[in-house]
Design an enzyme around this catalytic site. Structure first.
Site, PDB file in Angstrom:
ATOM      1  N   HIS A 155       0.883  -1.343   0.012  1.00 54.55           N
ATOM      2  CA  HIS A 155       0.049  -0.135  -0.217  1.00 54.55           C
ATOM      3  C   HIS A 155       1.008   1.289   0.032  1.00 54.55           C
ATOM      4  O   HIS A 155       1.559   1.333   0.838  1.00 54.55           O
ATOM      5  CB  HIS A 155      -0.981  -0.085   1.192  1.00 54.55           C
ATOM      6  CG  HIS A 155      -1.927  -1.004   1.064  1.00 54.55           C
ATOM      7  ND1 HIS A 155      -2.411  -1.938   2.047  1.00 54.55           N
ATOM      8  CD2 HIS A 155      -2.840  -1.297   0.028  1.00 54.55           C
ATOM      9  CE1 HIS A 155      -3.511  -2.658   1.748  1.00 54.55           C
ATOM     10  NE2 HIS A 155      -3.761  -2.345   0.595  1.00 54.55           N
ATOM     11  N   GLU A 158       1.852   3.305   3.080  1.00 57.57           N
ATOM     12  CA  GLU A 158       2.222   2.567   3.985  1.00 57.57           C
ATOM     13  C   GLU A 158       3.847   2.289   3.837  1.00 57.57           C
ATOM     14  O   GLU A 158       4.669   1.456   4.262  1.00 57.57           O
ATOM     15  CB  GLU A 158       1.731   1.397   4.274  1.00 57.57           C
ATOM     16  CG  GLU A 158       0.228   1.519   4.394  1.00 57.57           C
ATOM     17  CD  GLU A 158      -0.603  -0.012   4.695  1.00 57.57           C
ATOM     18  OE1 GLU A 158      -0.002  -0.905   4.563  1.00 57.57           O
ATOM     19  OE2 GLU A 158      -1.872   0.324   4.826  1.00 57.57           O
ATOM     20  N   HIS A 296       2.348  -4.075   6.925  1.00 53.97           N
ATOM     21  CA  HIS A 296       1.598  -3.035   6.673  1.00 53.97           C
ATOM     22  C   HIS A 296       1.452  -2.095   7.612  1.00 53.97           C
ATOM     23  O   HIS A 296       2.203  -2.291   8.900  1.00 53.97           O
ATOM     24  CB  HIS A 296       0.150  -3.664   6.381  1.00 53.97           C
ATOM     25  CG  HIS A 296      -0.059  -4.414   5.092  1.00 53.97           C
ATOM     26  ND1 HIS A 296      -0.784  -3.898   4.025  1.00 53.97           N
ATOM     27  CD2 HIS A 296       0.347  -5.752   4.700  1.00 53.97           C
ATOM     28  CE1 HIS A 296      -0.673  -5.036   2.788  1.00 53.97           C
ATOM     29  NE2 HIS A 296      -0.061  -5.644   3.445  1.00 53.97           N
ATOM     30  N   GLU A 355       0.497  -5.423  11.160  1.00 51.98           N
ATOM     31  CA  GLU A 355       0.205  -4.077  11.084  1.00 51.98           C
ATOM     32  C   GLU A 355       0.927  -3.241  12.030  1.00 51.98           C
ATOM     33  O   GLU A 355       0.461  -3.277  13.013  1.00 51.98           O
ATOM     34  CB  GLU A 355      -1.402  -3.833  11.227  1.00 51.98           C
ATOM     35  CG  GLU A 355      -2.311  -4.579  10.264  1.00 51.98           C
ATOM     36  CD  GLU A 355      -2.458  -3.837   9.069  1.00 51.98           C
ATOM     37  OE1 GLU A 355      -1.894  -2.807   8.798  1.00 51.98           O
ATOM     38  OE2 GLU A 355      -3.219  -4.329   7.951  1.00 51.98           O
TER      39      GLU A 355
END
Length: 385
Positions: A155, A158, A296, A355
């Site tokens: 992404h 990110e 991420h 994450e």
């Protein structure tokens, strides 16, 4: 550092002379197969840089830098003392690259070129190209049969995950050339694969703005007129790369909004329509990963299951990741079509989406030190278990 071989020398001798593991010197010089070398061949010695000396004698420099005199003779092409100036091989003991910055694809390319120069046992290969033709690269090193894969910046906003992986890469390379036999054992046991930046076009859009689109895509229109791209997760065409994989992709296609190109969430008109996603699929199939860890942001969570396809060992690994980092392990979420989802479904092997950090993407650079302290524990568990 590069030296010119002498008649009768060997890579084993150079390993002893510079105190660098033989395996690293062999892998830095794959074309050198003979036990005894002929004179005049270029040999790469990882973990050293050359520094000019103009004040000391060669004998004094040997004592000061704790180097055998023959190491100085070898580097300077002589077997006896010579007048100043001369070159001293200096061991690298600190990181070469600075990753606490807005990390673009150009930053990545520059840092990889620098690391490759001083750690030539590390291979950097182009595995595909982005929509705009930028290289998507894989870094690999190690001799093991178990191939552990890491990736960042699926992404765009990110991009700090690319900086984290590159900082860790530099520290790993330092450890292999400076640390104890435990790191050499790791090098022998594991093959490490890192794709630091899956989505270079998207990252550059977030970091650099409109000009990153090179006038080929109306990204401002996709971004609803906004000139800042902080919320942009997709590739430059407006397709979310982590919604592109054939793991119940149709579910995401039917329920996802928007239904056309967008800064985030659009899974494409068909799965694996985007060159970046295709490159990652083909890499996994070609390299036969034992384990996948995708970085991420944000949430301080580790997702580790998919539709019951995950193997039993995944739970043991994620519990250790959880214990080391303080992140929360989550087995299932109502989400499909991600890279980790597809990998678990297809290979029935451990896959993890991590994450990093907490806040609003893109996470600020001020969080980088704390994020890295947490991330490195998870990354190392991936290698050790």
């Amino acid at each position: 550092m590069k030296i010119i071989s002498r008649e009768g020398d060997s890579l084993e001798y150079y390993s002893l002379l510079f105190q660098i593991p033989l395996e690293l010197i062999q892998d830095a010089n794959p074309q050198t197969k003979k036990e005894k070398l002929l004179s005049g061949f270029e040999v790469k010695i990882p973990g050293f840089m050359l520094q000019k000396e103009t004040e000391m004698s060669m004998e004094t420099a040997g004592r000061v830098y704790q180097l055998p005199l023959d190491a100085l003779y070898l580097v300077n092409g002589v077997r006896q003392s010579m007048n100043s100036p001369f070159l001293i091989p200096v061991r690298l003991i600190k990181p070469l690259i600075k990753t606490e910055k807005f990390y673009s694809s150009a930053s990545l390319q520059k840092d990889l070129e620098l690391l490759s120069t001083y750690y030539p046992f590390m291979k950097v290969e182009t595995i595909g190209h982005s929509v705009l033709g930028k290289d998507i690269v894989e870094v690999q090193f190690g001799r093991g049969d178990s191939v552990v894969h890491y990736n960042g910046s699926f992404h765009a906003n990110e991009w700090i995950t690319s900086a984290v992986l590159m900082k860790w890469l530099n520290e790993l390379l330092l450890s292999f050339t400076n640390e104890s036999s435990s790191f050499l054992h790791l090098y022998q046991r594991v093959n490490i694969s890192i794709v630091p930046m899956v989505n270079p076009d998207g990252v550059d859009l977030v970091v650099l703005g409109d000009r990153a689109a090179e006038g080929k895509f109306n990204v401002r229109h996709i971004n609803e007129g906004e000139t800042e791209y902080y919320g942009w997760k997709a590739n430059i065409r407006g397709v979310d790369l982590n919604n592109q994989f054939p793991a119940n992709w149709q579910i995401e296609k039917e329920r996802k909004l928007p239904k056309a190109e967008a800064p985030r969430d659009f899974p494409g008109e068909i799965f694996l329509s985007e060159p970046e996603a295709i490159a990652m699929q083909q890499l996994a199939e070609r390299r036969n990963f034992s384990k996948v860890i995708a970085l991420h942001t944000q949430g301080k969570e580790i997702y580790w299951g998919y539709e019951g396809h995950e193997p039993e060992e995944s739970e043991r690994i994620v519990k250790e990741m959880e214990r080391q980092s303080g992140y929360r392990a989550v087995r299932y979420v109502d989400s499909h079509a991600g890279y980790k989802d597809w990998f678990i479904q297809e290979f029935k092997r451990p896959g993890f989406t991590v994450e990093l950090g907490k806040g609003i993407n893109p996470l600020p650079l001020s969080q980088m030190p704390a994020i890295y302290r947490e991330a490195v524990k998870i990354l190392m568990v991936g290698l050790l278990l």
